[in-house]
Design an enzyme around this catalytic site. Structure first.
Site, PDB file in Angstrom:
ATOM      1  CG  HIS A  72      -8.890  -1.076   9.396  1.00  0.00           C
ATOM      2  ND1 HIS A  72      -8.541  -0.241   8.359  1.00  0.00           N
ATOM      3  CD2 HIS A  72      -8.709  -0.359  10.524  1.00  0.00           C
ATOM      4  CE1 HIS A  72      -8.149   0.929   8.842  1.00  0.00           C
ATOM      5  NE2 HIS A  72      -8.233   0.877  10.155  1.00  0.00           N
ATOM      6  CE1 TYR A 201      -5.420  -1.075  -1.792  1.00  0.00           C
ATOM      7  CE2 TYR A 201      -7.151  -1.075  -0.125  1.00  0.00           C
ATOM      8  CZ  TYR A 201      -5.871  -1.414  -0.528  1.00  0.00           C
ATOM      9  OH  TYR A 201      -5.043  -2.090   0.339  1.00  0.00           O
ATOM     10  N   PRO A 293       2.533  -3.301  -3.859  1.00  0.00           N
ATOM     11  CG  PRO A 293       2.841  -1.035  -3.408  1.00  0.00           C
ATOM     12  CD  PRO A 293       3.274  -2.127  -4.345  1.00  0.00           C
ATOM     13  CE  LYS A 297      -2.811 -10.806   0.653  1.00  0.00           C
ATOM     14  NZ  LYS A 297      -3.305 -10.053   1.787  1.00  0.00           N
ATOM     15  CE1 TYR A 384      -6.431  -5.124   1.081  1.00  0.00           C
ATOM     16  CE2 TYR A 384      -7.165  -5.390   3.348  1.00  0.00           C
ATOM     17  CZ  TYR A 384      -6.544  -4.631   2.372  1.00  0.00           C
ATOM     18  OH  TYR A 384      -6.035  -3.390   2.686  1.00  0.00           O
TER      19      TYR A 384
END
Length: 393
Positions: A72, A201, A293, A297, A384
């Site tokens: 991704h 998200y 979550p 990480k 990220y």
């Protein structure tokens, strides 16, 4: 029994450490309280940082990941009726993430260890750690009614938050830092195509939602819920309806629903143990730290712990650099607290809190600023994809 490193726990971190050390000619024995089937039944995270991907390849356990995993280059955040894409690749100089389920990572590492002839003992009961501050620590356990002792040079505690390793640390030497969040995640696994090629998200007035995936035909979705929710009251129909309500209209319209394969509610917490070294015992992964979550990480922090301990042990045996093991906590905790910060931050800006209207407006302004600023986007992206591993030297 004798070995150089006794590893407590056959989850991804224990298996990865064992495989990396084995390839360097360093003998290990892995002790796991549960069965292989139980370990593989844990449904967990599936977003892997580049550092973890590289370690799996180094451990010669990345072939199926490279074949079946999904690279991704970005993800999206939806809020205030709009959807903003975080272009990870362009914002971080080409870095990306790999979507590949933790169950599959564990299976690959199990297969790699079996092929290498490494010793893993499942169903090890009543594990106890002894003489941590001596030159000859020991581990005892029961198997099929027999009491067995393992003599070793070092112990790696990779047995998770509820394991015996952290409980074995002297109470007067350990400090813990914790934050419990006032909500949980209701997660559903379904054999349906993902609604998007990248993760979404969602910050919504009804609460947080996440659209994730395991494969082209297996999807993982989450909605924020109360900690005291009764999962039996969440039918599949109710879950899909609530998820659609929190997603942008165009996303909700193309969402493919189906029967749930697995459904569970997970609480969210931030937790750190200091230090992570007690004599010749080292805490690794969830045994030492937990993150919510939201930032993806948890598994990746375990990987960076493994990286640090692996290189410190490798240089101890090959170069006599035992001094590097003394730096284990210090090196790990610098990266851990930065990941804890990011996980706390992204959780705080995406979830609904029972606060005042002013706080809700600040949350929206925070998202608008970060997604509307190149500096803000870069900050999100570089955290990220994962901060660099610190050299062990």
């Amino acid at each position: 029994m004798k070995t150089k490193v006794a590893i407590i726990g056959a989850g991804p971190s224990g298996l990865l450490l064992g495989q990396l050390l084995h390839l360097q000619g360093i003998d290990t024995i892995i002790l796991e309280a549960k069965s292989p089937e139980y370990v593989l039944g844990r449904i967990r995270a599936g977003v892997l940082e580049q550092g973890f991907v590289d370690l799996l390849r180094e451990a010669k356990a990345g072939e199926r990941m490279d074949r079946e995993g999904h690279v991704h280059e970005g993800f999206s955040i939806s809020f205030a009726g709009k959807q903003e894409r975080i272009d990870l690749k362009s914002l971080t100089g080409g870095k990306k993430v790999m979507v590949y389920g933790q169950t599959e990572v564990t299976r690959d590492l199990m297969d790699a260890r079996a092929a290498s002839g490494g010793v893993t003992i499942y169903g090890a009961e009543n594990v106890e750690l002894h003489d941590l501050y001596s030159d000859s620590p020991r581990v005892t356990f029961q198997k099929d009614g027999d009491l067995i002792e393992v003599e070793c040079d070092y112990i790696a505690g990779c047995d998770g938050f509820h394991g015996v390793s952290r409980k074995s640390a002297p109470k007067d030497e350990i400090k813990t830092f914790e934050r419990i969040y006032p909500f949980g995640w209701l997660g559903v696994l379904s054999r349906t195509p993902p609604v998007s090629e990248e993760l979404i998200y969602a910050c919504h007035e009804r609460g947080f939602a996440l659209c994730s995936m395991r494969s082209e035909s297996l999807s993982r979705y989450y909605v924020q819920c109360a900690l005291d929710e009764n999962i039996d009251e969440w039918s599949d129909e109710r879950f899909w309806s609530e998820l659609k309500a929190r997603l942008p209209k165009d996303v909700a319209e193309r969402l493919v629903t189906g029967p749930s394969i697995e459904k569970s509610i997970a609480p969210l917490r931030s937790f750190v143990t200091e230090p992570m070294k007690f004599g010749r015992m080292f805490l690794v992964g969830d045994a030492a730290h937990i993150v919510p979550p939201t930032g993806a990480k948890g598994l990746n922090l375990a990987s960076s712990d493994v990286y640090t301990l692996y290189h410190a042990l490798r240089k101890t045996y090959s170069e006599g650099r035992a001094d590097l093991l003394e730096k284990y906590s210090e090196i790990c905790l610098r990266r851990i607290w930065k990941a804890e910060r990011f996980s706390w931050w992204i959780t705080s800006v995406l979830h609904k809190f029972d606060g005042d209207p002013f706080s809700a407006r600040i949350q929206q302004a925070e998202l608008a600023y970060y997604t509307g600023s190149l500096a803000g986007l870069t900050t999100i992206a570089e955290n990220y994809v994962g901060l660099p591993y610190e050299p062990v030297e």
